[in-house]
Write an enzyme that holds these catalytic residues in place. Structure first.
Site, PDB file in Angstrom:
ATOM      1  N   ASN A  46       0.891  -1.198   0.055  1.00  0.00           N
ATOM      2  CA  ASN A  46       0.020  -0.169   0.027  1.00  0.00           C
ATOM      3  C   ASN A  46       0.741   1.441  -0.168  1.00  0.00           C
ATOM      4  O   ASN A  46       0.426   2.435  -0.456  1.00  0.00           O
ATOM      5  CB  ASN A  46      -0.939  -0.128   1.262  1.00  0.00           C
ATOM      6  CG  ASN A  46      -2.231  -0.811   0.827  1.00  0.00           C
ATOM      7  OD1 ASN A  46      -3.147  -0.557   0.158  1.00  0.00           O
ATOM      8  ND2 ASN A  46      -1.904  -2.004   1.516  1.00  0.00           N
ATOM      9  N   GLU A  47       2.071   1.313   0.642  1.00  0.00           N
ATOM     10  CA  GLU A  47       2.958   2.481   0.622  1.00  0.00           C
ATOM     11  C   GLU A  47       4.489   1.764   0.729  1.00  0.00           C
ATOM     12  O   GLU A  47       4.734   0.994   1.438  1.00  0.00           O
ATOM     13  CB  GLU A  47       2.668   3.331   1.861  1.00  0.00           C
ATOM     14  CG  GLU A  47       1.258   4.214   1.753  1.00  0.00           C
ATOM     15  CD  GLU A  47       0.141   3.450   2.303  1.00  0.00           C
ATOM     16  OE1 GLU A  47      -0.962   3.845   2.336  1.00  0.00           O
ATOM     17  OE2 GLU A  47       0.461   2.412   2.920  1.00  0.00           O
ATOM     18  N   THR A  48       5.286   2.533  -0.009  1.00  0.00           N
ATOM     19  CA  THR A  48       6.705   2.461   0.340  1.00  0.00           C
ATOM     20  C   THR A  48       7.250   3.957   0.352  1.00  0.00           C
ATOM     21  O   THR A  48       6.779   4.843  -0.200  1.00  0.00           O
ATOM     22  CB  THR A  48       7.153   1.936  -1.264  1.00  0.00           C
ATOM     23  OG1 THR A  48       6.729   0.578  -1.442  1.00  0.00           O
ATOM     24  CG2 THR A  48       8.694   1.994  -0.818  1.00  0.00           C
ATOM     25  N   ASN A  75       1.568   4.428   8.649  1.00  0.00           N
ATOM     26  CA  ASN A  75       2.352   3.157   8.793  1.00  0.00           C
ATOM     27  C   ASN A  75       3.766   2.941   8.234  1.00  0.00           C
ATOM     28  O   ASN A  75       4.874   2.571   8.901  1.00  0.00           O
ATOM     29  CB  ASN A  75       1.619   1.962   8.105  1.00  0.00           C
ATOM     30  CG  ASN A  75       1.791   1.746   6.543  1.00  0.00           C
ATOM     31  OD1 ASN A  75       1.181   2.551   5.950  1.00  0.00           O
ATOM     32  ND2 ASN A  75       2.027   0.700   5.908  1.00  0.00           N
TER      33      ASN A  75
END
Length: 298
Positions: A46-48, A75
């Protein structure tokens, strides 16, 4: 071609393969925006987060989903600061400043007597905006009926750095029925067409938790669901203070937000809300766990 090492951490949990996975790329100053986007797309989380030098803070973070850059990501911030601390890449300073597209945020690194590390991040001042769309259509877009929405609370867009639509749900059992039609979100969320959708409930699986949520991604993100969401949990806390506690809210409020249960990614976010003039200060606290690292050619 470049060889890039990506570190995988799970945030808002101490257990591998629970909570919310985040990719982290250290020393990202030589990467272009296109390369960062390409890496995030290939990683698929979902996120990097990409760690860069900053001229105005201790470090700079940029966040990419597989589909777009985000102003702020809870996160990935928690995971990155946890990784930097446990790898000896930041010192024993109690507070670290982080430059993001949502502003410069103070982050506290906390260690208890058992040397367990938690990260506390301050989010942007909460904003709320009225949802003017059809409640029936909204319910249908997440696989529910209009009557499943709790009429005792408002449906509002909320942001502490990233906009999401907060949708109050009556029953905890309804969360397992949800089947989002993410691609149709922008046509209904006309006030904030790039917003995600965040149904929540005051009933919980864990008796110690105060609120339960699920987070369905904006179609622009390139993902369907975010397992445990720091920014949405923060704005849920502000919603609790503004719309649930109302005049009974005094100096501060501590909440435990649970998320991820329906997809077996259980995680917990601790949210602290305190009054600040006519608005609120919002902080979220969590931990993380190292999973693995891998090489990528771009």
């Amino acid at each position: 071609m470049k060889s890039i090492k990506v570190y995988h951490y799970d945030a808002f949990t101490k257990e591998v393969n629970k909570g919310n996975p985040a990719g982290i790329v250290f020393d990202s100053d030589t990467l272009t925006e296109e390369e960062m986007h390409n890496i995030a797309h290939k990683v698929g989380f979902n996120e990097t987060a990409f760690v860069l030098k900053s001229g105005v803070a201790d470090l700079k973070l940029r966040y990419f989903t597989p589909g777009q850059e985000m102003s702020l990501c809870g996160n990935a911030t928690i995971a990155t600061l946890y990784a930097l601390k446990t790898r000896g890449m930041i010192g024993d300073d109690k507070e670290i400043t982080v430059e993001t597209l949502a502003g410069i945020l103070p982050i506290r690194v906390n260690s208890n007597t058992n040397n367990e590390i938690t990260i506390t991040m301050q989010q942007a001042a909460p904003q709320f905006k009225e949802f003017k769309g059809s409640k029936k259509d909204l319910a249908n877009l997440i696989g529910l009926n209009e009557g499943d929405i709790d009429d005792n609370l408002p449906i509002v867009y909320g942001s502490t750095g990233t906009w999401t639509l907060l949708v109050p749900i009556r029953q905890l059992s309804d969360f397992k029925k949800m089947k989002p039609e993410n691609a149709s979100f922008p046509s209904l969320l006309k006030e904030e067409p790039r917003a995600s959708t965040h149904p929540f409930c005051l009933k919980t699986f864990d008796f110690l938790a105060d609120m339960h949520g699920r987070h369905f991604s904006s179609p622009y993100s390139g993902t369907t669901e975010d397992p445990v969401t720091g920014t949405a949990s923060g704005v849920m806390g502000a919603f609790y203070a503004k719309y649930i506690k109302k005049n009974n809210f005094d100096a501060s409020l501590n909440l435990i937000i649970e998320q991820g249960n329906e997809i077996k990614k259980d995680g917990r976010v601790i949210v602290n809300i305190s009054k600040s003039g006519t608005t609120y200060d919002v902080e979220v606290t969590g931990n993380a766990v190292y999973v693995k690292n891998f090489e990528m050619i771009i």
